[in-house]
Design an enzyme around this catalytic site. Structure first.
Site, PDB file in Angstrom:
ATOM      1  N   CYS A  48       1.162  -1.258  -0.002  1.00 28.79           N
ATOM      2  CA  CYS A  48       0.317  -0.187   0.153  1.00 28.79           C
ATOM      3  C   CYS A  48       0.890   0.889   0.521  1.00 28.79           C
ATOM      4  CB  CYS A  48      -1.136   0.088   1.230  1.00 28.79           C
ATOM      5  SG  CYS A  48      -0.363   0.047   2.724  1.00 28.79           S
ATOM      6  N   HIS A  52      -2.932   1.753   6.790  1.00 30.94           N
ATOM      7  CA  HIS A  52      -2.588   1.242   5.441  1.00 30.94           C
ATOM      8  C   HIS A  52      -3.121   2.192   4.984  1.00 30.94           C
ATOM      9  CE1 HIS A  52      -4.445  -0.970   1.650  1.00 30.94           C
ATOM     10  NE2 HIS A  52      -5.314   0.330   1.320  1.00 30.94           N
ATOM     11  N   HIS A 111      -5.587   2.042  -4.814  1.00 34.19           N
ATOM     12  CA  HIS A 111      -4.889   1.702  -3.320  1.00 34.19           C
ATOM     13  C   HIS A 111      -3.994  -0.054  -4.189  1.00 34.19           C
ATOM     14  CE1 HIS A 111      -7.582  -1.258  -1.751  1.00 34.19           C
ATOM     15  NE2 HIS A 111      -8.260  -0.568  -2.346  1.00 34.19           N
TER      16      HIS A 111
END
Length: 342
Positions: A258, A306, A318
């Protein structure tokens, strides 16, 4: 989608599910040094998906720790190189000073003998020599100045070598931490894969379809544009990565985790971001979600483990988790920690 969870499908044997969940939880707990989580004995396939999601979340957190340790290792390697370079230059300076004093000794020898004070000076222990203040009177001003400079240079050299040794020791500890975080990630991912492999084919296929559900381009029209040309370039880079695989610890160009995706995307725009999502959270000015603009970084969960990039119209791009390619998802897919404008 509202979270990393996927739709359920029937057909998973309860006894097998409980056994697999317990084994997977025990494996994950062993990696973290915590007690194993209990599987829900009343659950069905939804419990399996929830356990897989938890394992992926824990793996992602461990991946961020791995990235952090890797970034620190890079910094330490640079520090070691600088210390060793300074030590090498210091040694050259010491050698030049000793050569200069040696030439004085040679001149004295040719004129009838070496002054015992200078002989002591060249013995390799100028600190001891300088402590004998009375002996200094036997040196001329020039020799005393050179000796004083030599002592300072040798002390500086010793400090540089000590600093390099400490940094090397810290680097070794960091390498150990890297290996530990890697084992944790691998254990989590292996447990998740075992759970997924245990699903009946129809449910596994549904799970796989869900992991690819965000590859299409959503409607991004309307709303404010990027806050800057660099943000626009970063958005374009992130969108170009859609469809590339999630690879833990990777920051492009062929695979991403990420924070690797957001770091790489901004690097294409000439902007340097830190390696981890926690650090990226503070790599700019935080703004309310209501004022988010394309290029802003959206971090999730209370620990910011994240990160995604806002691309407009309530959507982010993402790298979600292993087995799922870089994709678009709703900005509210998980609890939002912050919105940051680099």
């Amino acid at each position: 989608m509202a979270s990393h969870r996927r739709p359920s499908a029937p057909g998973f044997d309860r006894g097998a599910r409980v056994t697999l969940l317990s084994a997977a939880a025990a494996t994950a707990a062993a990696a973290l040094g915590t007690a194993p989580a209990e599987a829900d004995p009343t659950g069905g396939p939804a419990a399996t998906r929830a356990q897989v999601d938890r394992l992926y979340e824990q793996a992602e957190k461990a991946t961020e720790q791995y990235n952090k340790a890797g970034e620190h290792a890079d910094e330490l390697r640079a520090r070691v190189a600088r210390s060793q370079d300074r030590a090498a230059r210091g040694q050259e300076a010491v050698n030049r000073m000793r050569e200069a004093l040696g030439s004085v000794a040679g001149a004295q020898y040719r004129s009838g003998g070496v002054d015992p004070a200078l002989a002591l000076l060249l013995s390799g222990d100028p600190d001891t020599y300088l402590d004998r203040a009375a002996v200094l009177d036997r040196l001329g001003d020039r020799e005393a100045t050179v000796l004083s400079d030599l002592r300072r240079a040798q002390r500086g050299l010793g400090q540089e070598r000590s600093e390099a040794a400490r940094t090397l020791a810290e680097l070794e500890r960091t390498r150990t931490a890297l290996a530990r975080h890697k084992r944790v990630v691998e254990a989590k991912l292996a447990s998740a894969e075992r759970l997924l492999a245990s699903l009946p084919a129809p449910e596994r296929a549904a799970y796989d379809r869900a992991s690819r559900s965000g590859r299409g381009v959503p409607d991004l029209s309307g709303g404010a544009g990027p806050s800057s040309a660099r943000a626009g370039a970063a958005v374009a880079a992130a969108q170009s990565a859609v469809g590339r695989p999630y690879v833990w610890g990777a920051n492009g160009p062929n695979g991403f985790d990420c924070s690797g995706l957001t770091q790489w995307s901004y690097a294409q725009a000439g902007v340097g971001l830190p390696r981890t999502s926690q650090a990226q959270r503070y790599a700019g000015r935080q703004v309310p979600l209501s004022q988010a603009r394309p290029g802003d970084l959206v971090t999730y969960r209370s620990d910011a483990s994240h990160v995604a990039m806002y691309v407009g119209n309530g959507q982010v791009v993402h790298a979600p988790y292993p087995g799922a390619a870089v994709r678009y998802d709703p900005v509210g897919m998980m609890p939002i920690a912050s919105v940051t404008r680099p």
